[in-house]
Design an enzyme around this catalytic site. Structure first.
Site, PDB file in Angstrom:
ATOM      1  N   TRP A  31       0.894  -1.274  -0.028  1.00  0.00           N
ATOM      2  CA  TRP A  31       0.157   0.018  -0.047  1.00  0.00           C
ATOM      3  C   TRP A  31       0.679   1.223   0.032  1.00  0.00           C
ATOM      4  O   TRP A  31       1.769   0.950   0.650  1.00  0.00           O
ATOM      5  CB  TRP A  31      -0.718  -0.015   1.283  1.00  0.00           C
ATOM      6  CG  TRP A  31      -1.686   1.119   1.340  1.00  0.00           C
ATOM      7  CD1 TRP A  31      -2.927   1.276   0.897  1.00  0.00           C
ATOM      8  CD2 TRP A  31      -1.563   2.566   1.910  1.00  0.00           C
ATOM      9  NE1 TRP A  31      -3.412   2.388   1.638  1.00  0.00           N
ATOM     10  CE2 TRP A  31      -2.475   3.246   2.194  1.00  0.00           C
ATOM     11  CE3 TRP A  31      -0.243   2.989   2.624  1.00  0.00           C
ATOM     12  CZ2 TRP A  31      -2.473   4.481   2.693  1.00  0.00           C
ATOM     13  CZ3 TRP A  31      -0.194   4.137   3.085  1.00  0.00           C
ATOM     14  CH2 TRP A  31      -1.320   4.984   3.247  1.00  0.00           C
ATOM     15  N   SER A  97       4.453  -6.083   2.588  1.00  0.00           N
ATOM     16  CA  SER A  97       3.484  -5.334   3.395  1.00  0.00           C
ATOM     17  C   SER A  97       2.186  -6.044   3.094  1.00  0.00           C
ATOM     18  O   SER A  97       1.902  -6.804   3.514  1.00  0.00           O
ATOM     19  CB  SER A  97       3.723  -4.067   3.053  1.00  0.00           C
ATOM     20  OG  SER A  97       3.223  -2.940   3.970  1.00  0.00           O
ATOM     21  N   THR A  98       1.043  -5.035   2.755  1.00  0.00           N
ATOM     22  CA  THR A  98      -0.016  -5.427   2.381  1.00  0.00           C
ATOM     23  C   THR A  98      -0.209  -6.391   1.334  1.00  0.00           C
ATOM     24  O   THR A  98      -1.037  -7.237   1.750  1.00  0.00           O
ATOM     25  CB  THR A  98      -0.982  -3.951   1.697  1.00  0.00           C
ATOM     26  OG1 THR A  98      -0.773  -3.010   2.900  1.00  0.00           O
ATOM     27  CG2 THR A  98      -2.414  -4.500   1.544  1.00  0.00           C
ATOM     28  N   ALA A 124       8.227  -8.127   4.925  1.00  0.00           N
ATOM     29  CA  ALA A 124       7.862  -7.214   5.815  1.00  0.00           C
ATOM     30  C   ALA A 124       6.275  -6.832   5.884  1.00  0.00           C
ATOM     31  O   ALA A 124       5.705  -6.005   5.459  1.00  0.00           O
ATOM     32  CB  ALA A 124       8.231  -5.809   5.213  1.00  0.00           C
ATOM     33  N   ASP A 229      12.192  -1.852  10.969  1.00  0.00           N
ATOM     34  CA  ASP A 229      11.110  -1.659  10.053  1.00  0.00           C
ATOM     35  C   ASP A 229      10.105  -0.543  11.067  1.00  0.00           C
ATOM     36  O   ASP A 229       9.511  -1.073  12.003  1.00  0.00           O
ATOM     37  CB  ASP A 229      10.170  -2.831   9.864  1.00  0.00           C
ATOM     38  CG  ASP A 229       9.266  -2.477   8.710  1.00  0.00           C
ATOM     39  OD1 ASP A 229       8.304  -1.711   8.953  1.00  0.00           O
ATOM     40  OD2 ASP A 229       8.810  -3.677   7.972  1.00  0.00           O
ATOM     41  N   HIS A 258      11.447  -0.862   6.292  1.00  0.00           N
ATOM     42  CA  HIS A 258      10.130  -1.372   5.723  1.00  0.00           C
ATOM     43  C   HIS A 258      10.340  -1.707   4.175  1.00  0.00           C
ATOM     44  O   HIS A 258      10.000  -2.798   3.632  1.00  0.00           O
ATOM     45  CB  HIS A 258       9.100  -0.537   5.777  1.00  0.00           C
ATOM     46  CG  HIS A 258       7.636  -1.446   5.490  1.00  0.00           C
ATOM     47  ND1 HIS A 258       7.312  -2.391   6.308  1.00  0.00           N
ATOM     48  CD2 HIS A 258       6.891  -0.937   4.646  1.00  0.00           C
ATOM     49  CE1 HIS A 258       6.186  -2.735   5.728  1.00  0.00           C
ATOM     50  NE2 HIS A 258       5.846  -1.880   4.643  1.00  0.00           N
TER      51      HIS A 258
END
Length: 278
Positions: A31, A97-98, A124, A229, A258
């Site tokens: 994201w 991530s997302t 991450a 992160d 991140h």
């Protein structure tokens, strides 16, 4: 440009490079970015002979700016539409991530049941659950995510500049060398997408409990995260992922941020390749 149309009429943009008979690697972006965030990885793995595929999440990048479906179930279903359209088998799914949450939901709900997944990589990634609840007392307070929503609604362009030039890549750390082109590229990708998709996506990545997704995955999963992160705390993410997954390999990178897929692409690419080739 190539698109797949989903059952609710969303047009999902995708890239598909390489020999169609080669083993596919599918990349899932974070994201509020797009498939462009995987340039360093797609070029690398393409050069190694893999078929590399990446799509823009609904409301992100070049995919449809649709007003509904900004949740993990739709994200995973959209991925499945691309995978089935291309008939990808024996695939490795890599999510950041997302995108890591998207991978977990896709593999659990579609990929493994359909026999299409060989391995997965979570980088991450947001699972199992970011937000603080009674059952998840070590999570991030909801006020933090409310702050994200307020900043995005108030001035999305300014908010994205702050995130990219600060915590995302660790450019706010003492002694860090800031790459303005990297910041500009993050901002460009974000601003290409839909404000509504980004706003509602905050709930999707922060409040979706994916504990059961992780528990149900049986294929080998490589879990990677940096211990610096500042976006997704690694003790609530990578460490818990490794505990919940039945077949996980965990690696924590000292001092990595991140956005380490960009800042340390050479290290991450080599480690992911080694995992795939095991």
């Amino acid at each position: 440009m190539a698109f797949v149309t989903t059952e609710d009429g969303t047009e999902i943009y995708y890239k598909d490079w390489g020999n169609k008979d080669a083993q596919p690697i599918v990349f899932h972006h974070g994201w509020p970015l797009s498939s462009d965030d995987w340039d360093a990885q797609m070029l690398f793995f393409h050069s190694k002979g893999f078929r590399v595929v990446a799509s823009d999440r609904r409301g992100h990048g070049r995919s449809t700016d649709i007003g509904t479906g900004h949740d993990m179930d739709h994200y995973a279903s959209d991925v499945s539409a691309v995978v089935e359209h291309l008939d990808l088998k024996n695939a490795i799914h890599i999510g950041h991530s997302t995108g890591g949450g998207q991978v977990a939901r896709y593999v659990a709900k579609f990929g493994e049941p359909q026999g299409r997944v060989a391995k997965a990589v979570l980088v991450a990634a947001v699972p199992p659950l970011m937000v603080q609840t009674e059952a998840n007392p070590d999570g991030t307070p909801i006020s933090v995510f409310d702050g994200f929503r307020e900043a995005l609604a108030g001035n999305r362009a300014e908010f994205f500049e702050i995130v990219a030039s600060g915590p995302f890549y660790g450019f706010n750390r003492d002694g860090a060398t800031v790459s303005q082109p990297v910041v500009d590229n993050w901002w460009r990708q974000g601003m290409t997408g839909s404000a509504l998709a980004h706003y509602e996506g905050i709930k999707a990545f922060s409040e979706t409990d994916q504990t059961e997704d992780l528990k149900s995955i049986s294929v080998p999963v490589l879990v990677l995260q940096g211990d610096d992160d500042q976006v997704v705390p690694y003790k609530d993410a990578a460490l818990k992922q490794a505990e919940l997954l039945s077949n996980a390999t965990l690696k924590i990178y000292e001092g990595y941020p991140h956005g380490m897929l960009t800042t340390h692409a050479d290290v991450l690419n080599a480690d992911i390749l080694a995992f795939i080739q095991q």
